[in-house]
Design an enzyme around this catalytic site. Structure first.
Site, PDB file in Angstrom:
ATOM      1  N   ASN A   8      20.022  -1.856  69.505  1.00 26.80           N
ATOM      2  CA  ASN A   8      18.792  -2.431  70.068  1.00 26.80           C
ATOM      3  C   ASN A   8      17.799  -1.294  70.281  1.00 26.80           C
ATOM      4  O   ASN A   8      17.972  -0.482  71.183  1.00 26.80           O
ATOM      5  CB  ASN A   8      19.135  -3.126  71.400  1.00 26.80           C
ATOM      6  CG  ASN A   8      17.893  -3.629  72.111  1.00 26.80           C
ATOM      7  OD1 ASN A   8      16.816  -3.712  71.519  1.00 26.80           O
ATOM      8  ND2 ASN A   8      18.047  -3.971  73.385  1.00 26.80           N
ATOM      9  N   LYS A  10      14.747  -1.503  71.218  1.00 25.85           N
ATOM     10  CA  LYS A  10      13.773  -1.798  72.301  1.00 25.85           C
ATOM     11  C   LYS A  10      12.368  -1.403  71.866  1.00 25.85           C
ATOM     12  O   LYS A  10      12.028  -1.527  70.688  1.00 25.85           O
ATOM     13  CB  LYS A  10      14.186  -1.098  73.597  1.00 25.85           C
ATOM     14  CG  LYS A  10      15.654  -1.310  73.957  1.00 25.85           C
ATOM     15  CD  LYS A  10      15.996  -0.846  75.343  1.00 25.85           C
ATOM     16  CE  LYS A  10      17.490  -0.938  75.559  1.00 25.85           C
ATOM     17  NZ  LYS A  10      17.880  -0.860  76.934  1.00 25.85           N
ATOM     18  N   HIS A  93      18.020 -10.936  76.707  1.00 24.94           N
ATOM     19  CA  HIS A  93      18.323  -9.559  77.127  1.00 24.94           C
ATOM     20  C   HIS A  93      17.870  -9.376  78.579  1.00 24.94           C
ATOM     21  O   HIS A  93      16.857  -9.932  78.997  1.00 24.94           O
ATOM     22  CB  HIS A  93      17.615  -8.560  76.210  1.00 24.94           C
ATOM     23  CG  HIS A  93      18.076  -7.155  76.435  1.00 24.94           C
ATOM     24  ND1 HIS A  93      17.600  -6.386  77.462  1.00 24.94           N
ATOM     25  CD2 HIS A  93      19.002  -6.396  75.788  1.00 24.94           C
ATOM     26  CE1 HIS A  93      18.207  -5.206  77.432  1.00 24.94           C
ATOM     27  NE2 HIS A  93      19.068  -5.191  76.425  1.00 24.94           N
ATOM     28  N   GLU A 165      26.538  -7.801  78.971  1.00 24.16           N
ATOM     29  CA  GLU A 165      25.906  -6.535  79.352  1.00 24.16           C
ATOM     30  C   GLU A 165      25.651  -6.529  80.861  1.00 24.16           C
ATOM     31  O   GLU A 165      24.645  -7.089  81.326  1.00 24.16           O
ATOM     32  CB  GLU A 165      24.560  -6.379  78.643  1.00 24.16           C
ATOM     33  CG  GLU A 165      24.662  -6.367  77.139  1.00 24.16           C
ATOM     34  CD  GLU A 165      23.454  -5.666  76.525  1.00 24.16           C
ATOM     35  OE1 GLU A 165      23.669  -4.650  75.859  1.00 24.16           O
ATOM     36  OE2 GLU A 165      22.317  -6.116  76.734  1.00 24.16           O
ATOM     37  N   SER A 214      25.303   1.340  78.095  1.00 26.63           N
ATOM     38  CA  SER A 214      25.512   2.786  77.967  1.00 26.63           C
ATOM     39  C   SER A 214      26.666   3.140  77.018  1.00 26.63           C
ATOM     40  O   SER A 214      27.437   4.062  77.291  1.00 26.63           O
ATOM     41  CB  SER A 214      25.745   3.424  79.345  1.00 26.63           C
ATOM     42  OG  SER A 214      24.654   3.177  80.194  1.00 26.63           O
ATOM     43  N   GLY A 236      20.305   2.972  73.977  1.00 24.52           N
ATOM     44  CA  GLY A 236      19.896   4.376  73.859  1.00 24.52           C
ATOM     45  C   GLY A 236      20.557   5.134  72.717  1.00 24.52           C
ATOM     46  O   GLY A 236      19.883   5.821  71.938  1.00 24.52           O
TER      47      GLY A 236
HETATM   48  C1  PEP Z   1      20.840  -2.617  75.688  1.00 22.41           C
HETATM   49  O1  PEP Z   1      19.651  -2.418  75.783  1.00 22.41           O
HETATM   50  O2  PEP Z   1      21.232  -3.697  75.248  1.00 22.41           O
HETATM   51  C2  PEP Z   1      21.761  -1.556  76.091  1.00 22.41           C
HETATM   52  C3  PEP Z   1      23.016  -1.842  76.197  1.00 22.41           C
HETATM   53  O3  PEP Z   1      21.212  -0.325  76.342  1.00 22.41           O
HETATM   54  P1  PEP Z   1      22.013   1.048  76.602  1.00 22.41           P
HETATM   55  O4  PEP Z   1      23.062   1.165  75.534  1.00 22.41           O
HETATM   56  O5  PEP Z   1      20.981   2.108  76.499  1.00 22.41           O
HETATM   57  O6  PEP Z   1      22.620   0.927  77.958  1.00 22.41           O
END
Ligand code: PEP
Length: 256
Positions: A8, A10, A93, A165, A214, A236
């Site tokens: 993702n 973003k 999300h 998530e 993460s 990320g």
């Molecule tokens: C996300 O945006 O769906 C996500 C899991 O971000 P990160 O991996 O940065 O925590």
């Protein structure tokens, strides 16, 4: 079932940057038949990237879409407009739920609109830090899961992917913490129980459940081996080519 690695992006990468990244990613990827690799760039980049992508190697996802197919909805992009460009769409999300105030009713309509337009919804659900602290995780998960799936028939269920998530584990959240695999295992088993109670065992077992929060090359193996987890949704770390490729390699090893 395939293992999914979904990136993702973003609100990152302009069209040129997205295209360069995709070029490098495609060059370094063999054709992994058992790992479904997906990236979700900005809406603006979807058209050019859909011409550049090698769909045998990977797929595109939208980060969002609107629940009506056309009409007076200034600024929106419908799933009917995304049809043909993407195979998947992130829906619900946490950044859209909590920053952009989307509720379960709207998310439910978006899931239905994606399916109507032959796009597979990746329905994102997860409890906040305070819901977790007050022991409300199970209620939050049930509400978001059944809310999002409200218009999904038994036949369509297998086209939906669930991404669990926990909001407190997402790297964009202030003070994000790494989620312990044991805790994730408990919630994933709850998700599967709710799906089984609602749709029956046969339909429920065809649903892929991903974990996101993460995820990095250092912890991807631990998350991908949680029973009932079929992949990861990566924010990320998906912006860093080397890390994303490493996570794909780990998924390949876990699948083998
Ligand atoms: C996300 O945006 O769906 C996500 C899991 O971000 P990160 O991996 O940065 O925590």
């Amino acid at each position: 079932m395939k293992t999914y690695v979904v990136g993702n992006w973003k609100l990152n990468f302009n069209v040129g940057e997205a295209s360069i990244y995709l070029h490098k990613l495609l060059k370094s990827l063999p054709n992994y038949r058992d790992v479904e690799i997906v990236v979700a760039p900005s809406t603006l980049a979807l058209q050019p990237l859909s011409l550049q992508i090698d769909r045998h190697k990977m797929k595109l996802a939208a980060q969002n879409g609107f629940y009506r197919d056309y009409g007076a909805f200034t600024g929106e992009v419908s799933f009917s407009q995304l049809k043909g460009l993407v195979d998947y769409a992130l829906i619900g999300h946490s950044e859209r739920r909590y920053v952009l105030k989307e509720d379960d009713k709207m998310i439910q309509k978006k899931v239905a609109a994606a399916l109507r337009n032959k796009i597979k919804p990746i329905l994102c659900i997860g409890e906040t830090e305070s819901e977790r602290a007050f022991g409300e995780t199970a209620d939050a998960i049930r509400d978001q899961l059944l809310g999002g799936l409200g218009e999904v028939s038994d036949d369509d269920l297998e086209k939906v992917i669930i991404a669990y998530e926990p909001v407190w584990a997402i790297s964009s959240t202030k003070g994000a913490k790494m989620a312990a695999p044991d805790e994730i295992a408990g919630v994933v088993s709850l998700i599967r129980k709710i799906l089984t109670e609602t749709y029956g065992k046969e339909s429920a077992k065809k649903v892929a459940v991903l974990f996101g929060g993460s995820v990095t090359p250092a912890n991807a193996g631990a998350y991908l081996t949680i029973p009932g987890v079929n992949g990861v949704l990566v924010g990320g770390a998906s912006l860093i080519l080397r890390e994303f490729i490493d996570i794909i390699d780990i998924a390949k090893r876990v699948q083998a």
